[in-house]
Design an enzyme around this catalytic site. Structure first.
Site, PDB file in Angstrom:
ATOM      1  N   GLU A 190       0.823  -1.211   0.000  1.00 44.65           N
ATOM      2  CA  GLU A 190       0.000   0.000   0.000  1.00 44.65           C
ATOM      3  C   GLU A 190       0.856   1.259   0.000  1.00 44.65           C
ATOM      4  OE1 GLU A 190      -4.112   0.216   0.620  1.00 44.65           O
ATOM      5  OE2 GLU A 190      -2.990  -0.640  -1.047  1.00 44.65           O
ATOM      6  N   THR A 244      -5.701   7.967  -6.197  1.00 42.25           N
ATOM      7  CA  THR A 244      -5.576   8.351  -4.793  1.00 42.25           C
ATOM      8  C   THR A 244      -4.674   9.559  -4.617  1.00 42.25           C
ATOM      9  OG1 THR A 244      -5.937   6.056  -4.110  1.00 42.25           O
ATOM     10  CG2 THR A 244      -4.928   7.528  -2.503  1.00 42.25           C
TER      11      THR A 244
END
Length: 377
Positions: A190, A244
């Protein structure tokens, strides 16, 4: 043969959707993971020849819980998530990972967008971290990834790949990693994509609702939700990518004290609602974000109208899933799901000029799990 993750990845070319620096940092195992490996007296023997795992989609933030609250969601067919098969591969250098194949049954073009370099792929990075955390030095592992989630959707696509890969590698060698170390292995992946936040990877691995209490020290709190609560989520994803990085860049640099107080109280109410099994309060609190949603919603065409349509159709609450562009509405039971989904899809088209698809999902209480194994002959 697919590229293998070597012990020193410094010369690996950059094709992963992040900066070169972040991609290289992603294979550095945190101290907790190194300690886990060092504690092992010897190489753990493999428990299976291959393991196939599934990890569900996730809804991060849940409105006011920016970067510290999330939950896992899935459907009955397990199509709302990613699947990874980890296989012992004697053709690979010991201690390395390779990606042997990537497929995307519902989105064939997606498979071609993902790198098969394990140091530039979410599943590969998590697998490398898990392998090192386990202290495996005598075996190579190849991965096959089946993507069920679109990229940039706000449904934790990268976390699902990472969670499934970390779980598969751990299960391949006997499921030895403690809960937090398994999450940390996925978090390494991540970090390369969207930053060091665990509100997607934690529920993807653990299932249910998870609160990220702190990172130093690393502390997670699983929020037990009463089994009788039939919580469902209407997920409506428009044909629009919301990276993102772009959505995080839009966040305010300063927050008014009043907004901070209001968001804190709503996040606390959301946690209480989950523990009590109060679906109406869960929905109300999810809809009450005064900091992040107001800055991100204008970047998603039609989002304000979609939220209004969901609430008018009977949803208990509606907000942006993760960084978006998926809109998530919460309901109790599936009775109103189809109607609410249709109204949300129509709102995206009329107000945002975007086609959208809808899925009605349930709270996934299991997280990443093994779905099949292949033993040694």
């Amino acid at each position: 043969m697919a590229a293998a993750a070597a012990a020193s990845p410094a010369t690996a070319p950059s094709s992963f959707p992040s900066t070169r620096k972040a991609a290289l940092l992603s294979v550095r195992v945190p101290s907790k993971l190194r300690a886990s490996a060092a504690a092992a007296s010897a190489d753990p023997p493999p428990a299976f020849r291959s393991v196939t795992t599934f990890a569900p989609a996730t809804v991060a933030n849940l409105g006011p819980g920016f970067d510290f609250l999330g939950c896992a969601v899935s459907d009955a067919s397990l199509s709302l998530g990613d699947t990874v098969t980890a296989t012992l591969d004697p053709t690979l250098p010991a201690g390395t990972v390779a990606i042997s194949g990537i497929t995307s049954p519902s989105r064939p073009r997606l498979a071609h967008r993902l790198s098969r370099d394990p140091l530039r792929n979410c599943a590969g990075i998590a697998a490398v971290a898990a392998l090192r955390a386990l202290g495996v030095r005598s075996h190579g592992v190849s991965l096959s990834l089946a993507k069920g989630l679109p990229l940039g959707s706000g449904l934790g696509s990268s976390a699902a790949s990472a969670a499934a890969a970390a779980k598969a590698v751990d299960a391949l060698f006997g499921s030895l990693l403690p809960r937090d170390n398994l999450v940390l292995a996925g978090l390494e992946s991540e970090k390369a994509v969207s930053g060091f936040h665990a509100d997607n990877i934690s529920p993807a691995i653990l299932g249910g609702f998870v609160l990220v209490r702190s990172y130093e020290p690393f502390r997670l709190v699983q929020l037990p939700c009463p089994p009788a609560l039939d919580l469902c989520f209407v997920l409506v994803t428009p044909e629009f990518e919301a990276p993102t990085s772009k959505m995080r860049a839009a966040l305010p640099k300063n927050v008014a004290l009043g907004h901070h107080v209001r968001n804190s109280s709503q996040a606390a109410a959301l946690v209480a609602a989950v523990l009590q099994g109060d679906a109406a309060l869960i929905g109300s609190a999810m809809s009450s974000d005064f900091i992040v949603e107001p800055t991100r919603a204008p970047l998603i065409p039609g989002m304000a109208a979609v939220k209004a349509a969901a609430l008018e159709a009977g949803a208990l609450g509606c907000t942006i899933s993760g960084a978006g562009p998926t809109a998530v509405a919460v309901i109790e039971g599936e009775e109103k799901g189809e109607e609410i989904a249709q109204r949300m899809v129509e709102a995206f088209l009329s107000a945002g000029k975007l086609k959208a698809t809808a899925t009605i999902a349930q709270l996934d209480r299991d997280g990443a799990r093994v779905i099949s194994t292949s033993s040694f002959e």
